[in-house]
Design an enzyme around this catalytic site. Structure first.
Site, mmCIF file in Angstrom:
data_model
loop_
_atom_site.group_PDB
_atom_site.id
_atom_site.type_symbol
_atom_site.label_atom_id
_atom_site.label_comp_id
_atom_site.label_asym_id
_atom_site.label_seq_id
_atom_site.Cartn_x
_atom_site.Cartn_y
_atom_site.Cartn_z
ATOM 1 N N TYR A 113 44.765 15.013 2.588
ATOM 2 C CA TYR A 113 44.058 14.137 1.653
ATOM 3 C C TYR A 113 44.259 14.569 0.203
ATOM 4 C CZ TYR A 113 40.621 11.605 -0.914
ATOM 5 O OH TYR A 113 40.039 10.798 -1.843
ATOM 6 N N TRP A 115 44.956 12.904 -4.195
ATOM 7 C CA TRP A 115 45.432 11.839 -5.078
ATOM 8 C C TRP A 115 46.890 11.947 -5.432
ATOM 9 C CZ3 TRP A 115 43.335 7.871 -8.500
ATOM 10 C CH2 TRP A 115 42.153 7.320 -7.990
HETATM 11 N N1 LIG Z 1 31.301 18.208 -5.695
HETATM 12 C C1 LIG Z 1 32.078 17.132 -5.684
HETATM 13 N N2 LIG Z 1 33.301 17.191 -5.121
HETATM 14 C C2 LIG Z 1 34.096 16.110 -5.119
HETATM 15 C C3 LIG Z 1 33.677 14.898 -5.700
HETATM 16 C C4 LIG Z 1 32.375 14.843 -6.270
HETATM 17 O O1 LIG Z 1 31.916 13.790 -6.767
HETATM 18 N N3 LIG Z 1 31.616 15.985 -6.272
HETATM 19 N N4 LIG Z 1 34.507 13.810 -5.711
HETATM 20 C C5 LIG Z 1 35.498 13.726 -4.639
HETATM 21 C C6 LIG Z 1 36.486 12.677 -4.867
HETATM 22 S S1 LIG Z 1 35.871 11.110 -5.173
HETATM 23 C C7 LIG Z 1 37.822 12.874 -4.760
HETATM 24 S S2 LIG Z 1 38.880 11.502 -4.786
HETATM 25 C C8 LIG Z 1 38.395 14.214 -4.533
HETATM 26 C C9 LIG Z 1 39.734 14.447 -5.277
HETATM 27 O O2 LIG Z 1 40.397 15.529 -4.741
HETATM 28 P P1 LIG Z 1 41.992 15.675 -4.822
HETATM 29 O O3 LIG Z 1 42.643 14.344 -4.776
HETATM 30 O O4 LIG Z 1 42.414 16.662 -3.798
HETATM 31 O O5 LIG Z 1 42.150 16.291 -6.293
HETATM 32 P P2 LIG Z 1 43.432 16.368 -7.232
HETATM 33 O O6 LIG Z 1 43.156 17.424 -8.233
HETATM 34 O O7 LIG Z 1 43.764 15.016 -7.752
HETATM 35 O O8 LIG Z 1 44.553 16.878 -6.245
HETATM 36 C C10 LIG Z 1 45.839 16.361 -6.154
HETATM 37 C C11 LIG Z 1 46.823 17.529 -6.112
HETATM 38 O O9 LIG Z 1 48.135 16.999 -5.917
HETATM 39 C C12 LIG Z 1 49.054 17.721 -6.748
HETATM 40 N N5 LIG Z 1 50.192 16.836 -6.985
HETATM 41 C C13 LIG Z 1 50.331 15.889 -7.941
HETATM 42 N N6 LIG Z 1 51.503 15.262 -7.826
HETATM 43 C C14 LIG Z 1 52.135 15.822 -6.768
HETATM 44 C C15 LIG Z 1 53.385 15.592 -6.131
HETATM 45 O O10 LIG Z 1 54.163 14.719 -6.509
HETATM 46 N N7 LIG Z 1 53.688 16.356 -5.044
HETATM 47 C C16 LIG Z 1 52.852 17.325 -4.584
HETATM 48 N N8 LIG Z 1 53.235 18.013 -3.506
HETATM 49 N N9 LIG Z 1 51.672 17.574 -5.173
HETATM 50 C C17 LIG Z 1 51.311 16.828 -6.234
HETATM 51 C C18 LIG Z 1 48.274 18.065 -7.980
HETATM 52 O O11 LIG Z 1 48.833 19.190 -8.622
HETATM 53 C C19 LIG Z 1 46.871 18.317 -7.420
HETATM 54 O O12 LIG Z 1 46.655 19.671 -7.149
HETATM 55 O O13 LIG Z 1 37.444 15.204 -4.938
HETATM 56 C C20 LIG Z 1 36.185 15.046 -4.272
HETATM 57 N N10 LIG Z 1 35.324 16.189 -4.540
HETATM 58 N N1 LIG Z 2 37.913 10.725 -16.052
HETATM 59 C C1 LIG Z 2 37.911 10.614 -14.725
HETATM 60 N N2 LIG Z 2 37.638 9.419 -14.153
HETATM 61 C C2 LIG Z 2 37.612 9.315 -12.794
HETATM 62 C C3 LIG Z 2 37.921 10.410 -11.954
HETATM 63 C C4 LIG Z 2 38.191 11.662 -12.589
HETATM 64 O O1 LIG Z 2 38.439 12.687 -11.917
HETATM 65 N N3 LIG Z 2 38.176 11.720 -13.967
HETATM 66 N N4 LIG Z 2 37.931 10.255 -10.597
HETATM 67 C C5 LIG Z 2 38.080 8.898 -10.068
HETATM 68 C C6 LIG Z 2 37.686 8.854 -8.651
HETATM 69 S S1 LIG Z 2 38.760 9.505 -7.505
HETATM 70 C C7 LIG Z 2 36.557 8.259 -8.212
HETATM 71 S S2 LIG Z 2 36.245 8.134 -6.556
HETATM 72 C C8 LIG Z 2 35.597 7.683 -9.145
HETATM 73 C C9 LIG Z 2 34.199 8.115 -8.758
HETATM 74 O O2 LIG Z 2 33.254 7.313 -9.356
HETATM 75 P P1 LIG Z 2 31.718 7.793 -9.290
HETATM 76 O O3 LIG Z 2 31.496 8.478 -8.011
HETATM 77 O O4 LIG Z 2 30.874 6.638 -9.593
HETATM 78 O O5 LIG Z 2 31.751 8.832 -10.514
HETATM 79 P P2 LIG Z 2 30.905 10.125 -10.878
HETATM 80 O O6 LIG Z 2 31.339 10.491 -12.247
HETATM 81 O O7 LIG Z 2 31.038 11.170 -9.853
HETATM 82 O O8 LIG Z 2 29.415 9.623 -10.907
HETATM 83 C C10 LIG Z 2 29.016 8.584 -11.777
HETATM 84 C C11 LIG Z 2 27.665 8.900 -12.366
HETATM 85 O O9 LIG Z 2 26.650 8.846 -11.385
HETATM 86 C C12 LIG Z 2 25.536 9.540 -11.917
HETATM 87 N N5 LIG Z 2 24.662 10.015 -10.844
HETATM 88 C C13 LIG Z 2 24.842 11.093 -10.056
HETATM 89 N N6 LIG Z 2 23.825 11.206 -9.168
HETATM 90 C C14 LIG Z 2 22.979 10.184 -9.410
HETATM 91 C C15 LIG Z 2 21.749 9.750 -8.808
HETATM 92 O O10 LIG Z 2 21.233 10.328 -7.863
HETATM 93 N N7 LIG Z 2 21.187 8.614 -9.329
HETATM 94 C C16 LIG Z 2 21.737 7.925 -10.354
HETATM 95 N N8 LIG Z 2 21.131 6.803 -10.738
HETATM 96 N N9 LIG Z 2 22.872 8.323 -10.950
HETATM 97 C C17 LIG Z 2 23.504 9.429 -10.474
HETATM 98 C C18 LIG Z 2 26.127 10.708 -12.688
HETATM 99 O O11 LIG Z 2 25.413 10.903 -13.907
HETATM 100 C C19 LIG Z 2 27.571 10.297 -12.898
HETATM 101 O O12 LIG Z 2 27.998 10.397 -14.242
HETATM 102 O O13 LIG Z 2 35.866 8.116 -10.469
HETATM 103 C C20 LIG Z 2 37.232 7.909 -10.845
HETATM 104 N N10 LIG Z 2 37.337 8.094 -12.258
HETATM 105 MO MO LIG Z 3 37.686 9.680 -5.458
#
Ligand SMILES: Nc1nc2c(c(=O)[nH]1)N[C@H]1C(S)=C(S)[C@@H](COP(=O)(O)OP(=O)(O)OC[C@H]3O[C@@H](n4cnc5c(=O)[nH]c(N)nc54)[C@H](O)[C@@H]3O)O[C@H]1N2
Ligand SMILES: Nc1nc2c(c(=O)[nH]1)N[C@H]1C(S)=C(S)[C@@H](COP(=O)(O)OP(=O)(O)OC[C@H]3O[C@@H](n4cnc5c(=O)[nH]c(N)nc54)[C@H](O)[C@@H]3O)O[C@H]1N2
Ligand SMILES: [Mo]
Length: 763
Positions: A113, A115
């Site tokens: 898993y 991005w």
């Molecule tokens: N506590 C907490 N944890 C969270 C979340 C949260 O809200 N709170 N949010 C979650 C969410 S929504 C998500 S989507 C995940 C994201 O988690 P990940 O998708 O695992 O995070 P990334 O840092 O985007 O990891 C992608 C990796 O791919 C590598 N990469 C980029 N391009 C290439 C390529 O071409 N080839 C190879 N082999 N590698 C490459 C990058 O260097 C990077 O290390 O995190 C989750 N974790």
């Molecule tokens: N710049 C940037 N943008 C991103 C990403 C990134 O890594 N960087 N990741 C992308 C990805 S993979 C995803 S899945 C999306 C995720 O999209 P979301 O999951 O919606 O994004 P978050 O920033 O984790 O959370 C949004 C907001 O929810 C609020 N929040 C947290 N807990 C609570 C709660 O209990 N109640 C209420 N009312 N609010 C709360 C927090 O203040 C937070 O800023 O974002 C995407 N956009």
């Molecule tokens: Mo995500």
């Protein structure tokens, strides 16, 4: 004197751009000229692509190289030995073969898993899956960390998640029709940089600048309120949105403001939900006063908001963050039920939305077009895990668990193969994940950079970044398809994931099947022309590949994609949803029949179980300065650090109580672990709440305060989040919240080591 530069087109998850290099190799990037709101994250690229943490050569952990495969607690601590590509590929191919012969293909975990990068061909995870399908298959993972809870829940409620995600009303429709937008979880501008696969025109970010629509923003963090809008900020206590939703619903019900006709015609199970609101089964009426006490708002405000919602066209949206919590099903289900009571689901600009403010493509007005795709083949192994159960999988082979009405068993995984993801970024309770990563015989990681996941591997294979190869970029709502030209030579000995896997396939006898005899450029042509044929069949003519490539981009045809909710609303008998009742399920007999106490048959208020750890509620949200861990070594991310660590926002009252000043190094801890961070004292957070975004590269070091334990010196909040699922229904990621204590840290401050590669030796 100025020299003419050649700017070449490329794309990223945070936007399309052009790139060029100086004579000295420095990279320059500029946003796509058609982008009305380019992402600041582009400025992370120049430093990141040539950073000293790039993986230069194949590298093998010394213990694995010398002692062979097997469980060990040394992953993540030992030095690596750089080897030739032939040596590395021979060893990995042999180990893949040994694993499948001795334990079967199910013992290979290839979920992988993450991005990865934009680009439809070199998408690491797709390449990895395609490769493993040629060698007999692998244990896979299902769903994602983003919306893993809703992905399981929504099919029960509205027939599919696409009904809400793919067919969300555009910001333009909202601007025209919506009187009031109530955003649970807010509308953070920072998140609108991002859409998977790319976003050429950031129309969502642009729309938020001057929406005009009246907003009620419910979030503990002021950043989630768009600036320049007519908004009221309701800083509720985190994790209490469901109580507020129920209080609003109760008010609608007892004031007779609910739409009886819609509820009867288009929904099922309202009576059960209404009884619950009135407190018939549990003796607690979910009144505005009850809600106010839990959320920390005024009861009169709750009642006034309910009335205001019923008075005009109202859109209720729930951010994805709210379902990334314990009992994360409930805010989604209760939000949908509230919208159903208002009776506007299926009307333009009304009803229920999920993820406005979470992702750029929700509300984007681009065409809904599947971009060209790499065929991945069929996986002969059917075993899977819900994606966020990775640590349980490795720690508990043979253990049974619940998932969406099924009883599943964790297989016995011996080899983990990861490309394009960073579990030491995305997973919870990283100390537990480290133990889990000690269990398999072998961990193989393809990485561009020395991330924590690479450092916890046995074999690290250096991958190119998109600027070092050719590809086609495009997202599902993107206005353009981008011809991603090669701008840089591969760093060191880095190879494309496709080339790495082709090397393994050659050794395992599936090279022909994996590559189909095509070069990467031939694949691009093949994928593009197949896609072009599909469009032609739908009556859309786009130019042939050569023209697209020479032009550098293609403006996509406008394809209309009406939401199925409008015809459903007009005639639910003739256009039913794909739910058991054909209607919106406010009570789901199916979910009820599973008998899960943590997700019963209708929306309920269930406080989180994980309240231990400390008095402060930690929000671990998405970072404003990068995409997850990607670009943490880039300029934008580095500039925001405090004392070299990830910034932790804390309210002045909480800071004063703890003797913390802005700029101090603080220690954040709970029963699961600890990290250091840099204090940012700010009125932007609700008292009692601290915010530490995800994505600081994990840097485990001996904890100076708790001997024998480790602490992340850099500020990764996932050392503090519990590895528990949203519920037994979805097994979704619940990483958004934790409970912690924060103290000023006056001890000797350990240096952050993530900016350097790990110790490397040459063979
Ligand atoms: N506590 C907490 N944890 C969270 C979340 C949260 O809200 N709170 N949010 C979650 C969410 S929504 C998500 S989507 C995940 C994201 O988690 P990940 O998708 O695992 O995070 P990334 O840092 O985007 O990891 C992608 C990796 O791919 C590598 N990469 C980029 N391009 C290439 C390529 O071409 N080839 C190879 N082999 N590698 C490459 C990058 O260097 C990077 O290390 O995190 C989750 N974790
Ligand atoms: N710049 C940037 N943008 C991103 C990403 C990134 O890594 N960087 N990741 C992308 C990805 S993979 C995803 S899945 C999306 C995720 O999209 P979301 O999951 O919606 O994004 P978050 O920033 O984790 O959370 C949004 C907001 O929810 C609020 N929040 C947290 N807990 C609570 C709660 O209990 N109640 C209420 N009312 N609010 C709360 C927090 O203040 C937070 O800023 O974002 C995407 N956009
Ligand atoms: Mo995500």
């Amino acid at each position: 004197m100025t020299t003419e530069r050649t700017w070449l087109p490329s794309s990223s998850h945070w936007g399309a751009f052009r790139a060029t290099t100086d004579a000295d190799g420095t990279l320059h990037v500029a946003p796509h000229p058609a982008d009305p709101a380019p992402s600041p994250l582009l400025d992370n690229l120049p430093d990141t692509v040539r950073h000293r943490t790039r993986v230069r050569r194949p590298a093998i952990r010394r213990g694995w190289l010398e002692g062979g495969p097997g469980p060990t607690d040394r992953r993540g601590t030992e030095e690596f030995v750089e080897v030739s590509w032939d040596t590395a590929l021979d060893l990995v191919a042999e180990e893949l073969d040994r694993t499948r012969r001795e334990h079967g293909n199910e013992a290979i975990f290839g979920g992988s898993y993450g991005w990865s990068s934009a680009g439809r061909f070199h998408h690491a995870q797709s390449q990895l899956h395609r490769f493993h399908n040629t060698i007999g298959g692998y244990t896979s993972s299902r769903g994602n960390y983003s919306v893993g809870t809703s992905q399981v829940l929504l099919p029960h409620l509205v027939g599919s998640s696409g009904v809400l995600f793919a067919h969300a009303d555009s910001w333009q429709t909202i601007r025209e029709h919506t009187d009031l937008l109530v955003a649970f979880g807010g509308l953070p501008r920072k998140n609108l940089s991002i859409a998977p696969g790319g976003v050429t025109r950031h129309t969502s970010a642009a729309a938020l600048r001057d929406l005009g629509t009246e907003l009620v923003v419910i979030s503990p963090l002021a950043d989630d309120v768009p600036t320049g809008s007519r908004s009221a900020w309701w800083p509720v206590a985190p994790g209490t949105d469901v109580a507020l939703q129920l209080g609003l619903a109760h008010t609608l019900l007892t004031s007779g403001l609910h739409d009886r006709e819609f509820l009867e015609r288009c929904c099922t199970g309202f009576e059960v939900f209404a009884d619950y609101l009135l407190g018939k089964p549990d003796g607690t009426a979910k009144t505005a006063e009850w809600a106010a006490g839990i959320c920390g708002v005024d009861a009169a405000d709750v009642r006034a908001l309910a009335e205001r919602m019923a008075a005009g066209r109202t859109l209720i949206t729930v951010s994805w963050s709210l379902q990334r919590t314990e009992h994360g099903e409930q805010p989604v289900w209760a939000g949908l039920a509230l919208a159903a009571m208002l009776g506007q689901i299926g009307l333009p600009g009304g009803g229920f939305g999920h993820g406005y403010g979470s992702m750029a493509d929700i509300g984007d007005d681009g065409p809904l077009l599947q971009p060209p795709t790499l065929p991945m083949g069929q996986n002969p192994v059917s075993t899977f895990i819900p994606v966020a159960r990775i640590a349980d999988l490795l720690l508990h082979p043979g253990r049974q668990y619940d998932y969406d009405g099924q009883r599943l068993t964790y297989p016995d995984v011996r080899l983990v193969h990861w490309a394009g993801g960073n579990p030491f970024h995305h997973h919870q309770d990283l100390n537990r994940l480290r133990r889990a990563f000690g269990r398999p015989d072998t961990v193989v990681v393809h990485e561009t950079h020395w991330t924590a996941t690479a450092r916890h591997a046995d074999v690290v294979l250096p991958a190119t970044v998109p600027l070092e190869r050719e590809d086609i970029g495009g997202g599902f709502r993107d206005s353009h398809l981008i011809a991603m030209h090669q701008v840089l030579e591969p760093y060191g000995e880095a190879r494309d994931d496709h080339a790495i896997l082709a090397g393994l396939a050659r050794r395992l006898g599936t090279h022909r099947e994996f590559t189909e005899g095509r070069s990467p450029r031939e694949w691009l042509v093949h994928m593009y022309e197949r896609w072009r044929g599909g469009l032609a069949a739908q009556g859309h003519d786009v130019p042939p590949f050569d023209e697209f490539w020479a032009a550098g981009e293609l403006r996509l045809p406008r394809v209309s994609h009406p939401s199925p909710l409008a015809p459903f609303r007009a005639d639910p008998q003739a256009n039913p949803l794909r739910t058991p009742s054909g209607r919106i399920e406010l009570f789901s007999a199916e979910i009820d029949s599973f008998g899960y106490p943590d997700c019963p048959g209708h929306p309920v208020w269930l406080p989180a179980r994980q309240r231990r750890g400390g008095p402060l509620h930690l929000i671990a949200n998405q970072p404003a300065t990068r995409l997850h861990g990607q670009g943490d070594v880039g300029a934008v991310s580095r500039r925001a650090k405090v004392a070299g660590r990830e910034p932790l926002r804390i309210h002045p009252r909480d800071a004063a109580e703890r003797g913390i000043s802005d700029g101090d190094v603080v220690r954040v801890s709970n029963h699961l672990g600890a990290c250091l961070a840099g204090a940012r004292v700010s009125e932007d957070v609700r008292p009692g709440v601290v915010v530490l975004a995800t994505g600081a590269w994990f840097d485990p070091q001996p904890d100076p305060v708790r001997p024998g334990e480790s602490l992340c010196a850099h500020g990764n909040p996932n050392v503090l989040t519990a590895d528990v699922p949203a519920s037994r229904l979805s097994q979704g990621c619940a990483g958004q919240h934790a409970h912690v204590e924060v103290e000023r840290y006056d001890g000797p401050v350990p240096p952050v080591r993530t900016g350097e590669p790990p110790p490397l030796a040459e063979r």
